[in-house]
Design a protein around this motif. Structure first.
Motif, PDB file in Angstrom:
ATOM      1  N   ASN A  59      30.110  11.150  -2.458  1.00 49.13           N
ATOM      2  CA  ASN A  59      31.207  10.303  -2.547  1.00 49.13           C
ATOM      3  C   ASN A  59      31.188   9.459  -3.898  1.00 49.13           C
ATOM      4  N   ILE A  60      30.199   8.861  -4.085  1.00 48.44           N
ATOM      5  CA  ILE A  60      29.956   7.914  -5.172  1.00 48.44           C
ATOM      6  C   ILE A  60      29.926   8.569  -6.560  1.00 48.44           C
ATOM      7  N   ASP A  85      42.726  15.551  -3.403  1.00 45.95           N
ATOM      8  CA  ASP A  85      42.317  15.277  -2.002  1.00 45.95           C
ATOM      9  C   ASP A  85      40.922  16.250  -1.741  1.00 45.95           C
ATOM     10  N   SER A  86      40.566  16.485  -0.585  1.00 51.13           N
ATOM     11  CA  SER A  86      39.231  17.055  -0.323  1.00 51.13           C
ATOM     12  C   SER A  86      39.091  18.519  -0.662  1.00 51.13           C
ATOM     13  N   LEU A 144      31.428  11.357  -6.961  1.00 42.48           N
ATOM     14  CA  LEU A 144      32.742  12.003  -7.479  1.00 42.48           C
ATOM     15  C   LEU A 144      33.760  11.012  -7.579  1.00 42.48           C
ATOM     16  N   LYS A 145      33.404   9.867  -7.766  1.00 49.35           N
ATOM     17  CA  LYS A 145      34.250   8.748  -7.919  1.00 49.35           C
ATOM     18  C   LYS A 145      35.188   8.735  -9.038  1.00 49.35           C
ATOM     19  N   ALA A 181      26.454  13.163   2.035  1.00 50.16           N
ATOM     20  CA  ALA A 181      27.911  12.792   1.937  1.00 50.16           C
ATOM     21  C   ALA A 181      28.222  11.503   1.163  1.00 50.16           C
ATOM     22  N   ASP A 182      27.584  10.486   1.704  1.00 45.37           N
ATOM     23  CA  ASP A 182      27.990   9.034   1.279  1.00 45.37           C
ATOM     24  C   ASP A 182      27.646   9.005  -0.284  1.00 45.37           C
ATOM     25  N   GLU A 183      26.638   9.400  -0.700  1.00 45.91           N
ATOM     26  CA  GLU A 183      26.048   9.413  -2.166  1.00 45.91           C
ATOM     27  C   GLU A 183      27.056  10.308  -2.831  1.00 45.91           C
ATOM     28  N   PHE A 209      40.060  10.357  -6.398  1.00 42.09           N
ATOM     29  CA  PHE A 209      40.376  10.904  -5.191  1.00 42.09           C
ATOM     30  C   PHE A 209      41.005   9.811  -4.210  1.00 42.09           C
ATOM     31  N   ALA A 265      38.379  18.306  -4.151  1.00 44.39           N
ATOM     32  CA  ALA A 265      36.998  17.714  -4.397  1.00 44.39           C
ATOM     33  C   ALA A 265      35.913  18.855  -4.302  1.00 44.39           C
TER      34      ALA A 265
END
Length: 101
Positions: free
Chosen positions: A77-78, A49-50, A80-81, A73-75, A42, A53
């Motif tokens: 993002n990791i 994009d979102s 889906l890196k 959400a923070d986790e 991303f 995602a």
């Protein structure tokens, strides 16, 4: 990690590249072989994009039964890196399901 788990991980990564990314997102200018396990998906990197995602998350649920609603959400993002982190999440989910049965 056993030989079976390594082979399973390779199959999962190939499925992520072909079915979750290329087929589901209709990416026409890249092949599965061009997507490395560590390529950022991303923003920079592959440039998803979102909305894409969200499609990846729906695809993970359809293909592997991985539900992400409970992941902060923070986790998320990791997870889906890149292809490797998505495969790790799927493997962890499968092992958790096996241990719980």
């Amino acid at each position: 990690m056993s030989v079976e788990q390594i082979l399973d991980m390779d199959t999962i990564k190939q499925t992520i590249k072909q079915r979750l990314l290329i087929d589901r997102l209709k990416l026409e200018d890249i092949t599965a072989e061009e997507i490395t396990d560590e390529m950022i998906l991303f923003g920079e990197g592959l440039g998803l994009d979102s909305v894409e995602a969200f499609e990846v998350m729906v695809g993970m649920e359809e293909l592997y039964g991985v539900m992400v609603e409970q992941i902060p959400a923070d986790e998320l993002n990791i997870h889906l890196k890149n292809v490797q982190s998505i495969a790790d999440l799927i493997m962890a989910s499968r092992q958790k399901g096996t241990e719980g049965s």
